[in-house]
Enzyme design. Structure first.
Site, PDB file in Angstrom:
ATOM      1  N   CYS A 112       0.819  -1.222   0.000  1.00 34.40           N
ATOM      2  CA  CYS A 112       0.000   0.000   0.000  1.00 34.40           C
ATOM      3  C   CYS A 112       0.851   1.269   0.000  1.00 34.40           C
ATOM      4  O   CYS A 112       0.340   2.355  -0.273  1.00 34.40           O
ATOM      5  CB  CYS A 112      -0.922   0.004   1.209  1.00 34.40           C
ATOM      6  SG  CYS A 112      -1.983  -1.435   1.245  1.00 34.40           S
ATOM      7  N   HIS A 251      -3.622   6.926   2.729  1.00 29.11           N
ATOM      8  CA  HIS A 251      -4.013   5.636   2.161  1.00 29.11           C
ATOM      9  C   HIS A 251      -5.390   5.272   2.706  1.00 29.11           C
ATOM     10  O   HIS A 251      -5.617   5.311   3.919  1.00 29.11           O
ATOM     11  CB  HIS A 251      -2.966   4.594   2.553  1.00 29.11           C
ATOM     12  CG  HIS A 251      -3.389   3.196   2.263  1.00 29.11           C
ATOM     13  ND1 HIS A 251      -3.918   2.824   1.044  1.00 29.11           N
ATOM     14  CD2 HIS A 251      -3.387   2.077   3.028  1.00 29.11           C
ATOM     15  CE1 HIS A 251      -4.212   1.538   1.083  1.00 29.11           C
ATOM     16  NE2 HIS A 251      -3.906   1.067   2.277  1.00 29.11           N
ATOM     17  N   ASN A 281     -10.149  -0.432  -0.001  1.00 36.34           N
ATOM     18  CA  ASN A 281      -8.688  -0.314   0.037  1.00 36.34           C
ATOM     19  C   ASN A 281      -8.120  -0.862  -1.274  1.00 36.34           C
ATOM     20  O   ASN A 281      -8.133  -2.063  -1.505  1.00 36.34           O
ATOM     21  CB  ASN A 281      -8.176  -1.113   1.249  1.00 36.34           C
ATOM     22  CG  ASN A 281      -6.664  -1.111   1.367  1.00 36.34           C
ATOM     23  OD1 ASN A 281      -5.951  -0.731   0.435  1.00 36.34           O
ATOM     24  ND2 ASN A 281      -6.172  -1.556   2.507  1.00 36.34           N
TER      25      ASN A 281
END
Ligand code: COA
Length: 324
Positions: A112, A251, A281
């Protein structure tokens, strides 16, 4: 000489998977997912739609926004953990499809945090003489998601975001980047099977080891701590305070993580970019998709001070401060 973001673009697959759809797949509810994560729906790739397909769409939009042609690119960095093939690097497939004849191309594996890691690399290459570097975060997380595991399948989505990083001689651009890692926590988020440690086999598939395993609760706590720390470190390195920020683009993992970080930093909600309700996500794609939306919504303008904050498997965490 600074590296600046000359143009952004993003792309998500057409197909939408809602929380109600998930209710029919695992023992969960829309109410639980919204309350614990903030996610309402996510986009998922159709069969045959791969990482490079999403990446090329996002990249073409970023190149158009930057008014830079693919032929001018010196390098393409693709942040992903879900490339088309184990070999070669998916960035090379993108290089070919864009027609970026003189560009070097490789993938960046930092989960990520991949987009912020790629941004930092692009910044360094620009400062050592390159003119235009294309960075992309693109993920088909649906391919490594265990759709029978309610702990993880509610979280992830597919998508891509891209930015053209160009040399600039004014004082706007990337002010600093801060990258961290702690491999002692590698077991918090992992795909255990399919690599050289546990090559793909019938046993691996039978035990569903080719999918993401995550210790959600522990991950949550480390995420809040590290995102706060790296944000403070970045502001301090630039002799700036939280009050100087125009927008924090984190994020998009979980709304509770982001609310906790914002409250610890003393950031008001209107200064935090959130779009995870619609995308979930998307790993390395999440920050560039959110950045692209913020630009298009007019929440980022010329001169805005923008802080990026990322966190993910590795563990890795990272931030970047940009004067837009
Ligand atoms: N639907 C309904 N119940 C669920 C569920 C789901 N989708 N997933 C888990 N549960 C249950 C658990 O089984 C547990 O039940 P039990 O108490 O009977 O054992 C209960 O809900 C609480 O589980 P817990 O894991 O403590 O929930 P949580 O509040 O920590 O939320 C996450 C779980 C995954 C949403 C949360 O931990 C999280 O988001 N962590 C960070 C993950 C992340 O962002 N990872 C990526 C980083 S890049």
């Amino acid at each position: 000489m600074r590296a600046c973001i000359a143009g952004m673009g993003s792309y998500v697959p057409v197909k939408v998977l809602t929380n109600t759809d998930l209710e029919g797949m695992v023992a969960t509810s829309d109410e639980w997912i919204v309350e614990r994560t903030g996610i309402r729906e996510r986009h998922v790739a159709s069969p045959g739609e791969a990482c490079s397909d999403l990446a090329v769409q996002a990249a073409e939009r970023a190149l158009a926004a930057a008014r830079v042609s693919a032929a001018e690119l010196d390098m393409i960095l693709l942040a992903t953990c879900t490339g088309d093939y184990p070999l070669p690097a998916t960035a090379c497939l993108i290089q070919h499809r864009l027609g970026a004849a003189k560009a070097a191309a490789c993938d960046v594996s930092a989960a990520c945090c991949g987009f912020v890691y790629a941004l930092s690399l692009a910044d360094a290459y620009i400062k050592t003489g390159m003119r235009h570097v294309l960075i992309i975060g693109s993920e088909v997380m649906s391919g490594i998601t265990d759709w029978t595991d309610r702990n993880t399948c509610i979280l992830f989505g597919d998508g891509a975001g891209a930015a053209v990083i160009s040399a600039s001689d004014n004082d706007r651009g990337i002010l600093s980047t801060h990258l961290r890692s702690d491999g002692s926590l590698c077991e918090l988020i992992t795909v255990p099977g399919g690599g050289s440690r546990l090559p793909l086999s019938e046993k691996v598939v039978a035990e569903r080891m080719q999918y993401i395993k995550m210790k959600g609760n522990e991950t949550f706590k480390v995420a809040v701590r590290t995102l706060e720390e790296v944000a403070r470190e970045t502001l301090a390195a630039n002799h700036l305070g939280v009050e100087d920020l125009d927008l924090y683009v984190p994020h998009q993992a979980n709304i509770r993580i982001l609310k906790a970080v914002a409250s610890r930093l003393g950031l008001p909600p209107e200064k935090v970019m959130l779009n995870l309700d619609r995308y979930g996500n998307t790993s390395a794609a999440s920050i560039p998709i959110a950045l692209d939306e913020a630009v298009r919504q007019g929440r980022i303008k010329e001169g805005s001070l923008v802080l990026l904050g990322a966190f993910g498997a590795g563990l890795t965490w990272a931030s970047a401060l940009i004067r837009w």
